[in-house]
Design an enzyme around this catalytic site. Structure first.
Site, PDB file in Angstrom:
ATOM      1  N   ASP A 195       0.857  -1.194   0.000  1.00 17.47           N
ATOM      2  CA  ASP A 195       0.000   0.000   0.000  1.00 17.47           C
ATOM      3  C   ASP A 195       0.892   1.243   0.000  1.00 17.47           C
ATOM      4  O   ASP A 195       0.942   1.999   0.953  1.00 17.47           O
ATOM      5  CB  ASP A 195      -0.915  -0.027   1.231  1.00 17.47           C
ATOM      6  CG  ASP A 195      -1.983   1.056   1.178  1.00 17.47           C
ATOM      7  OD1 ASP A 195      -2.117   1.711   0.118  1.00 17.47           O
ATOM      8  OD2 ASP A 195      -2.669   1.262   2.196  1.00 17.47           O
TER       9      ASP A 195
ATOM     10  N   ASN B  73      11.008  -7.508  -7.766  1.00 21.54           N
ATOM     11  CA  ASN B  73      10.472  -6.205  -8.156  1.00 21.54           C
ATOM     12  C   ASN B  73      11.601  -5.205  -8.328  1.00 21.54           C
ATOM     13  O   ASN B  73      12.618  -5.259  -7.647  1.00 21.54           O
ATOM     14  CB  ASN B  73       9.427  -5.719  -7.131  1.00 21.54           C
ATOM     15  CG  ASN B  73      10.037  -4.869  -6.038  1.00 21.54           C
ATOM     16  OD1 ASN B  73      10.244  -3.659  -6.211  1.00 21.54           O
ATOM     17  ND2 ASN B  73      10.357  -5.489  -4.907  1.00 21.54           N
ATOM     18  N   ARG B  74      11.393  -4.331  -9.307  1.00 21.90           N
ATOM     19  CA  ARG B  74      12.282  -3.180  -9.462  1.00 21.90           C
ATOM     20  C   ARG B  74      11.402  -1.941  -9.682  1.00 21.90           C
ATOM     21  O   ARG B  74      11.554  -1.191 -10.648  1.00 21.90           O
ATOM     22  CB  ARG B  74      13.291  -3.376 -10.603  1.00 21.90           C
ATOM     23  CG  ARG B  74      12.730  -3.829 -11.919  1.00 21.90           C
ATOM     24  CD  ARG B  74      13.767  -3.770 -13.042  1.00 21.90           C
ATOM     25  NE  ARG B  74      13.235  -4.193 -14.313  1.00 21.90           N
ATOM     26  CZ  ARG B  74      13.240  -5.427 -14.782  1.00 21.90           C
ATOM     27  NH1 ARG B  74      13.776  -6.409 -14.070  1.00 21.90           N
ATOM     28  NH2 ARG B  74      12.716  -5.699 -15.968  1.00 21.90           N
TER      29      ARG B  74
ATOM     30  N   GLY C  41      11.020   0.885  -7.996  1.00 20.22           N
ATOM     31  CA  GLY C  41      11.724   2.170  -7.975  1.00 20.22           C
ATOM     32  C   GLY C  41      10.919   3.282  -7.319  1.00 20.22           C
ATOM     33  O   GLY C  41      10.887   4.419  -7.810  1.00 20.22           O
ATOM     34  N   PHE C  42      10.277   2.968  -6.205  1.00 19.50           N
ATOM     35  CA  PHE C  42       9.539   3.988  -5.417  1.00 19.50           C
ATOM     36  C   PHE C  42       8.506   4.742  -6.263  1.00 19.50           C
ATOM     37  O   PHE C  42       8.433   5.973  -6.214  1.00 19.50           O
ATOM     38  CB  PHE C  42      10.491   5.004  -4.779  1.00 19.50           C
ATOM     39  CG  PHE C  42      11.347   4.484  -3.657  1.00 19.50           C
ATOM     40  CD1 PHE C  42      11.115   3.264  -3.063  1.00 19.50           C
ATOM     41  CD2 PHE C  42      12.406   5.251  -3.179  1.00 19.50           C
ATOM     42  CE1 PHE C  42      11.919   2.794  -2.012  1.00 19.50           C
ATOM     43  CE2 PHE C  42      13.212   4.802  -2.133  1.00 19.50           C
ATOM     44  CZ  PHE C  42      12.963   3.577  -1.563  1.00 19.50           C
TER      45      PHE C  42
ATOM     46  N   ASN D 238       6.565   4.512   5.828  1.00 19.30           N
ATOM     47  CA  ASN D 238       7.913   4.256   5.350  1.00 19.30           C
ATOM     48  C   ASN D 238       8.294   5.393   4.400  1.00 19.30           C
ATOM     49  O   ASN D 238       7.556   5.713   3.477  1.00 19.30           O
ATOM     50  CB  ASN D 238       7.880   2.893   4.632  1.00 19.30           C
ATOM     51  CG  ASN D 238       9.208   2.466   4.066  1.00 19.30           C
ATOM     52  OD1 ASN D 238       9.870   3.209   3.360  1.00 19.30           O
ATOM     53  ND2 ASN D 238       9.587   1.233   4.360  1.00 19.30           N
TER      54      ASN D 238
ATOM     55  N   ASN E 117      13.789   4.096   5.168  1.00 16.38           N
ATOM     56  CA  ASN E 117      14.166   3.038   4.232  1.00 16.38           C
ATOM     57  C   ASN E 117      15.450   3.412   3.492  1.00 16.38           C
ATOM     58  O   ASN E 117      15.414   4.229   2.578  1.00 16.38           O
ATOM     59  CB  ASN E 117      13.007   2.804   3.248  1.00 16.38           C
ATOM     60  CG  ASN E 117      13.350   1.749   2.209  1.00 16.38           C
ATOM     61  OD1 ASN E 117      14.342   1.039   2.340  1.00 16.38           O
ATOM     62  ND2 ASN E 117      12.528   1.650   1.181  1.00 16.38           N
TER      63      ASN E 117
ATOM     64  N   SER F 214      16.269  -0.075  -0.168  1.00 14.90           N
ATOM     65  CA  SER F 214      15.698  -0.505  -1.441  1.00 14.90           C
ATOM     66  C   SER F 214      16.826  -0.627  -2.457  1.00 14.90           C
ATOM     67  O   SER F 214      17.652   0.279  -2.584  1.00 14.90           O
ATOM     68  CB  SER F 214      14.672   0.498  -1.951  1.00 14.90           C
ATOM     69  OG  SER F 214      14.386   0.181  -3.309  1.00 14.90           O
TER      70      SER F 214
ATOM     71  N   ASN G 200      16.370  -0.584  -5.617  1.00 14.69           N
ATOM     72  CA  ASN G 200      15.877  -0.107  -6.911  1.00 14.69           C
ATOM     73  C   ASN G 200      16.011   1.395  -7.138  1.00 14.69           C
ATOM     74  O   ASN G 200      15.562   1.905  -8.151  1.00 14.69           O
ATOM     75  CB  ASN G 200      14.419  -0.544  -7.092  1.00 14.69           C
ATOM     76  CG  ASN G 200      14.308  -2.060  -7.057  1.00 14.69           C
ATOM     77  OD1 ASN G 200      15.099  -2.747  -7.691  1.00 14.69           O
ATOM     78  ND2 ASN G 200      13.362  -2.568  -6.288  1.00 14.69           N
ATOM     79  N   THR G 201      16.616   2.092  -6.176  1.00 15.72           N
ATOM     80  CA  THR G 201      16.977   3.489  -6.389  1.00 15.72           C
ATOM     81  C   THR G 201      18.504   3.513  -6.335  1.00 15.72           C
ATOM     82  O   THR G 201      19.085   3.265  -5.274  1.00 15.72           O
ATOM     83  CB  THR G 201      16.369   4.392  -5.288  1.00 15.72           C
ATOM     84  OG1 THR G 201      14.946   4.321  -5.392  1.00 15.72           O
ATOM     85  CG2 THR G 201      16.822   5.835  -5.434  1.00 15.72           C
TER      86      THR G 201
ATOM     87  N   LYS H 156      15.172   0.571   8.306  1.00 19.21           N
ATOM     88  CA  LYS H 156      15.042  -0.703   7.575  1.00 19.21           C
ATOM     89  C   LYS H 156      16.305  -0.979   6.771  1.00 19.21           C
ATOM     90  O   LYS H 156      16.711  -0.158   5.949  1.00 19.21           O
ATOM     91  CB  LYS H 156      13.820  -0.644   6.645  1.00 19.21           C
ATOM     92  CG  LYS H 156      13.542  -1.960   5.931  1.00 19.21           C
ATOM     93  CD  LYS H 156      12.156  -1.950   5.316  1.00 19.21           C
ATOM     94  CE  LYS H 156      11.861  -3.207   4.537  1.00 19.21           C
ATOM     95  NZ  LYS H 156      10.510  -3.165   3.955  1.00 19.21           N
TER      96      LYS H 156
ATOM     97  N   ASN I 172      14.971  -5.832   3.995  1.00 28.14           N
ATOM     98  CA  ASN I 172      14.366  -5.530   2.695  1.00 28.14           C
ATOM     99  C   ASN I 172      14.637  -6.704   1.727  1.00 28.14           C
ATOM    100  O   ASN I 172      15.081  -7.763   2.151  1.00 28.14           O
ATOM    101  CB  ASN I 172      14.965  -4.211   2.176  1.00 28.14           C
ATOM    102  CG  ASN I 172      13.961  -3.406   1.381  1.00 28.14           C
ATOM    103  OD1 ASN I 172      13.291  -3.961   0.504  1.00 28.14           O
ATOM    104  ND2 ASN I 172      13.837  -2.127   1.669  1.00 28.14           N
TER     105      ASN I 172
END
Ligand SMILES: Cc1cc2nc3c(=O)[nH]c(=O)nc-3n(C[C@H](O)[C@H](O)[C@H](O)COP(=O)(O)O)c2cc1C
Length: 345
Positions: free
Chosen positions: A62, A108-109, A111-112, A137, A168, A171, A173-174, A207, A236
């Site tokens: 979400d 998953n990628r 990327g926020f 988050n 966070n 991740s 993906n950034t 995280k 993560n």
């Protein structure tokens, strides 16, 4: 009985991101049910917050805070929305979300991708916060010239509507984001956050990635304690690739679900050893059953979160794991979940 086994073939026939969007849209149209009454043994206080159950929904499902109360109503003790960045952003080009069915995993990628903190703030203002804990988050925009300033902006903007904030820095993906876990960068980030935290504001959690090197857990725990971080969430998604059966296994991005389980458990044990119970830990990664959650709690997690297992098992999974934990507490002669934390380490 769960209806999810009936719905799953339809959801799995769709592209993964489209199925996710349709799920959120369907949930938005549902009234926010009252959550089930959890057994009293599951109640736990972490960082001054009273959690009705230690089983939470992890960030990423979400992202835009569209359905946090519906997810509490489905039986999660807490729900983490986000990652939210100061400015809205599109994320990476599609496709960027892949189900690895034979591995009970996801890559998953994203990327926020999110509509930004201001839009989520308005929605969160409308939440009653009556039926569990809603955490937020926060992250940095991909094109930001000053990433630390983005976290500071997030702390300032979202504190009024957050029961806790999750920083966070993990991740994959950034590009470059995970470097904020390095010693100098983490000190600079947490100093700036400490300064920005409002008096009487929400607790701040951190995280981390499961892909840390030798000694990094000790270093992160030391810096986190110096800067009064209230809990550490481990972990993560992973950029590593344990052996996978699915053909999508060679996609780039963060891997979650069953193949992450052993790595995330090991990372949690490293953080428990480094912190000796001095800072609460949140166990995440590959949790799909009450046994998995119990193992994480006995290894030192005060709370657990999951996401990928919900894709395969349906939204009732939070409630089912909570019931299984209550049974295990009773069998083990524990009267409260907090007594079991670290009991197997
Ligand atoms: C599609 C997807 C999107 C995610 N997005 C985020 C995110 O925006 N922020 C974050 O901190 N974690 C994100 N995560 C990571 C999860 O919160 C969790 O840490 C990870 O998936 C491991 O738990 P699991 O094996 O139960 O899924 C995402 C995971 C998935 C599968």
């Amino acid at each position: 009985m769960s209806l999810y086994p009936l719905a799953r073939p339809f959801a799995f026939a769709l592209d993964a991101e489209r199925a996710h969007r349709l799920t959120i849209d369907a949930l938005r149209r549902m009234p926010a049910w009252r959550p089930p009454a959890f057994p009293a043994s599951l109640r736990t206080t972490v960082a001054g917050l009273d959690f009705p159950s230690p089983v939470g929904l992890a960030a990423g499902f979400d992202k835009d805070a569209e359905v946090p109360e519906q997810m509490l109503g489905l039986g999660f003790g807490f729900v983490e929305v986000g990652t939210l960045t100061p400015q809205p952003q599109q994320g990476n080009p599609k496709p960027r979300l892949f189900r690895l069915r034979n591995d009970r995993a996801v890559i998953n990628r994203m990327g926020f991708n999110n509509r930004g903190q201001a839009a989520a703030f308005q929605r969160l203002l409308g939440c009653t916060h009556l039926h569990g804990i809603i955490g937020i988050n926060i992250g940095a925009n991909k094109d930001s010239a000053d990433r630390i300033a983005d976290y500071v902006a997030g702390v300032r903007a979202m504190s009024p509507v957050a029961r806790y904030l999750m920083i966070n820095v993990s991740s994959p993906n950034t590009p470059g984001l995970r470097q904020l876990q390095d010693e100098g960068a983490l000190k600079a980030l947490l100093s700036a956050i400490t300064e920005a935290r409002p008096k009487n504001g929400p607790p701040v959690f951190l995280k981390v990635a499961p892909d840390l090197g030798e000694g990094e857990a000790d270093q992160i725990v030391r810096i986190a304690r110096q800067h009064r971080v209230d809990a550490i969430a481990v972990a993560n998604t992973t950029v590593s690739r344990p052996p996978l059966r699915s053909k999508q296994g060679n996609q780039s991005g963060g891997l979650s679900g069953e193949p992450l389980k052993a790595l995330a458990l090991k990372a949690l044990r490293d953080f428990r050893a480094a912190s000796a119970g001095e800072i609460p830990l949140i166990g995440i990664g590959g949790i799909a059953s009450a046994d998995d959650a119990w193992e994480r709690i006995r290894a030192g997690a005060s709370l657990v979160q999951l996401y990928t297992a919900m894709v395969y098992e349906g939204p009732g999974i939070g409630r089912r794991i909570a019931a299984g934990l209550a049974e295990r507490l009773q069998r083990g002669g524990f009267s409260h979940i907090a007594e079991a934390v670290g009991s197997g380490s």
